[in-house]
Design an enzyme around this catalytic site. Structure first.
Site, PDB file in Angstrom:
ATOM      1  N   ASN A 222       0.853  -1.205   0.000  1.00 24.52           N
ATOM      2  CA  ASN A 222       0.000   0.000   0.000  1.00 24.52           C
ATOM      3  C   ASN A 222       0.876   1.237   0.000  1.00 24.52           C
ATOM      4  O   ASN A 222       2.097   1.145  -0.004  1.00 24.52           O
ATOM      5  CB  ASN A 222      -0.946  -0.030   1.202  1.00 24.52           C
ATOM      6  CG  ASN A 222      -0.172  -0.104   2.504  1.00 24.52           C
ATOM      7  OD1 ASN A 222       0.607   0.785   2.822  1.00 24.52           O
ATOM      8  ND2 ASN A 222      -0.348  -1.189   3.243  1.00 24.52           N
ATOM      9  N   ILE A 323      -2.100  -7.399  14.236  1.00 31.04           N
ATOM     10  CA  ILE A 323      -0.988  -7.255  15.190  1.00 31.04           C
ATOM     11  C   ILE A 323      -1.432  -6.512  16.439  1.00 31.04           C
ATOM     12  O   ILE A 323      -1.229  -6.960  17.573  1.00 31.04           O
ATOM     13  CB  ILE A 323       0.202  -6.537  14.509  1.00 31.04           C
ATOM     14  CG1 ILE A 323       0.672  -7.366  13.311  1.00 31.04           C
ATOM     15  CG2 ILE A 323       1.333  -6.306  15.514  1.00 31.04           C
ATOM     16  CD1 ILE A 323       1.646  -6.663  12.396  1.00 31.04           C
TER      17      ILE A 323
HETATM   18  N1  CTP Z   1      -3.373  -3.162  12.370  1.00 29.73           N
HETATM   19  C1  CTP Z   1      -2.563  -4.183  12.780  1.00 29.73           C
HETATM   20  N2  CTP Z   1      -2.561  -5.357  12.114  1.00 29.73           N
HETATM   21  C2  CTP Z   1      -3.344  -5.551  11.052  1.00 29.73           C
HETATM   22  C3  CTP Z   1      -4.193  -4.509  10.598  1.00 29.73           C
HETATM   23  C4  CTP Z   1      -4.170  -3.318  11.277  1.00 29.73           C
HETATM   24  O1  CTP Z   1      -1.826  -4.015  13.767  1.00 29.73           O
HETATM   25  N3  CTP Z   1      -3.341  -6.720  10.420  1.00 29.73           N
HETATM   26  C5  CTP Z   1      -3.389  -1.911  13.129  1.00 29.73           C
HETATM   27  C6  CTP Z   1      -2.864  -0.688  12.409  1.00 29.73           C
HETATM   28  O2  CTP Z   1      -1.463  -0.530  12.626  1.00 29.73           O
HETATM   29  C7  CTP Z   1      -3.664   0.425  13.047  1.00 29.73           C
HETATM   30  C8  CTP Z   1      -4.995  -0.236  13.366  1.00 29.73           C
HETATM   31  O3  CTP Z   1      -4.750  -1.630  13.392  1.00 29.73           O
HETATM   32  O4  CTP Z   1      -3.120   0.836  14.287  1.00 29.73           O
HETATM   33  C9  CTP Z   1      -6.097   0.043  12.394  1.00 29.73           C
HETATM   34  O5  CTP Z   1      -5.675  -0.241  11.069  1.00 29.73           O
HETATM   35  P1  CTP Z   1      -6.654  -0.070   9.844  1.00 29.73           P
HETATM   36  O6  CTP Z   1      -5.964  -0.525   8.602  1.00 29.73           O
HETATM   37  O7  CTP Z   1      -7.253   1.308   9.874  1.00 29.73           O
HETATM   38  O8  CTP Z   1      -7.829  -1.048  10.263  1.00 29.73           O
HETATM   39  P2  CTP Z   1      -8.163  -2.522   9.943  1.00 29.73           P
HETATM   40  O9  CTP Z   1      -8.253  -3.244  11.239  1.00 29.73           O
HETATM   41  O10 CTP Z   1      -7.247  -3.078   8.922  1.00 29.73           O
HETATM   42  O11 CTP Z   1      -9.651  -2.395   9.387  1.00 29.73           O
HETATM   43  P3  CTP Z   1     -10.180  -1.881   7.961  1.00 29.73           P
HETATM   44  O12 CTP Z   1      -9.066  -2.089   6.983  1.00 29.73           O
HETATM   45  O13 CTP Z   1     -11.362  -2.729   7.726  1.00 29.73           O
HETATM   46  O14 CTP Z   1     -10.532  -0.424   8.159  1.00 29.73           O
END
Ligand code: CTP
Length: 418
Positions: A222, A323
């Site tokens: 990304n 994570i």
């Molecule tokens: N995060 C993480 N591990 C993942 C996905 C996200 O630790 N596999 C953490 C990111 O570092 C951030 C938070 O979760 O602090 C939210 O990430 P975001 O991408 O906004 O949310 P998602 O949980 O991936 O949900 P969505 O993509 O559906 O908005």
């Protein structure tokens, strides 16, 4: 307890609270920016008194700066009126910092030579407090060997040099010599006074994107630049923390005094975090972790002819581990802070993440606005806790980071964990 009537900028957390800043304004077109600078320093809690050189008064009136600072502006070494309010030696002793912004080439030369033939140079000679200069001049004057020697001489005497910036100048030329932006000067001023907000705390931060391999040469990833996570690492270091920065591929240099662990995929990031987080006080998940990875990583490069007969190549994806949710659900977890990058219903979705991932705090931003977020240098955020939220104005990522660290320190204190 949290008092929502408090303006965020005026919380008692600011590292400039009660700091006495003597702002020296010298002659140059950038002198008009000192008006904004006074306000921003005051917003951060500083008491500002102003000294202007004679040339500065050609560019902005003492009355303007007097009205903004709320104090008489000092101009002359031997002025009976201002000396009776506060004598120049008293003024030199009063200052916790002498900040000269803008500092002209002429002023820098005179300071480097130890002149004491006007009020501002005399104050610099008489003060034992730190001195900082923010140069502003034409690019050729800045590049001139004499100026460079003077700046080097000042730096060797522990005078801090803030900037200058590069870009289009008032004279129409382009190059280094512009006054650093006001936000940047305020941030560097804060760094003169270490906040000690996170002294001795271990802070683990994830930053950047992850890459999920499809085959040996291709991956899913990304647009995350990593800038916000790296800026947070720097702000945490400035606040006295021991920082472990677990970073996906970004191309950014590791911040000084941090320990960086380089990872590529979400699985690697997960393992690195779990290794580090056991004795951490704070975990901040800034990384844009890929939500999905290919079920199989092909051993060899996929070739064009490998698609089935209808020429559609399918790559099956499977969810990556979350994570931060893993950290949030650990027994005895650190104070856990997540980021939520959203394109709609920003606060509502961020609050869902706070609950679902069991976080202490979430920093939400609207990535549908291209002037902020991912690859931009600015950011506008809303910070949420279980019982409240606060919206910050648009700020540079460096300033956003400093504010977030202050809020984390405050949250930690309120949770009785500082
Ligand atoms: N995060 C993480 N591990 C993942 C996905 C996200 O630790 N596999 C953490 C990111 O570092 C951030 C938070 O979760 O602090 C939210 O990430 P975001 O991408 O906004 O949310 P998602 O949980 O991936 O949900 P969505 O993509 O559906 O908005």
């Amino acid at each position: 307890m949290w008092d929502p009537s408090h303006s965020f900028c005026k919380t008692s957390m600011s590292s400039l609270t009660n700091k006495r800043i003597l702002l020296g304004v010298t002659g140059g077109i950038a002198a008009y920016k000192s008006a904004e600078l006074i306000r921003r320093l005051q917003d951060r809690g500083a008491d500002v008194r102003v000294v202007m050189t004679r040339a500065a008064t050609e560019f902005i009136t003492p009355l303007t700066l007097q009205a903004l600072s709320g104090h008489p502006v000092h101009q002359d070494l031997l002025n009976a009126e201002t000396e009776s309010v506060m004598g120049h030696i008293e003024l030199a002793r009063w200052a916790d910092l002498i900040l000269i912004a803008p500092a002209s080439a002429n002023f820098i030369a005179r300071l480097a030579q130890g002149h004491g033939d006007d009020l501002l140079t005399t104050l610099c000679l008489a003060s034992e407090s730190p001195i900082a200069v923010a140069p502003a001049m034409n690019q050729a004057m800045w590049a001139n060997e004499a100026t460079q020697e003077n700046v080097a001489a000042l730096a060797s005497k522990h005078v801090r040099i803030f900037g200058p910036d590069e870009g289009l100048q008032a004279c129409g030329e382009v190059g280094a010599g512009r006054l650093l932006d006001v936000d940047g000067i305020v941030l560097l001023t804060e760094k003169v006074f270490p906040s000690h907000l996170l002294d001795g705390k271990k802070v683990v931060i994830t930053a950047g994107p992850t890459r999920e391999a499809i085959d040996p040469v291709r991956y899913i990833s990304n647009n995350s630049s990593g800038k916000q996570g790296y800026a947070l690492a720097e702000a945490a270091i400035e606040a006295g923390a021991q920082v472990v920065l677990i970073s996906g591929p970004t191309g950014l240099p590791a911040p000084d005094r941090s320990r960086r662990v380089d990872v590529v995929s979400a699985d690697e990031m997960f393992d690195a975090v779990m290794k580090e987080v056991g004795d951490a006080d704070i975990f901040i998940g800034v990384a844009a972790v890929a939500d999905y990875k290919p079920v199989h990583r092909e051993e060899q490069k996929i070739k064009k002819g490998d698609a089935p007969s209808n020429q559609v190549l399918r790559i099956d994806l499977i969810e990556n581990p979350d994570i931060i949710s893993g950290v949030g659900h650990l027994a005895g977890r650190p104070y856990t802070v997540g980021f939520a990058a959203e394109t709609q219903n920003v606060v509502e979705y961020a609050r869902k993440k706070l609950t679902k991932k069991n976080l202490d705090m979430v920093v939400a931003n609207d990535v549908s606005d291209t002037s902020i977020g991912f690859n931009s240098d600015d950011n506008r955020i809303t910070v949420l806790w279980a019982d409240r939220e606060v919206e910050l104005p648009k700020l540079s990522k460096r300033n956003v980071a400093t504010r977030i660290i202050e809020l984390i320190a405050q949250g930690l204190r309120e949770a009785g964990r500082s």
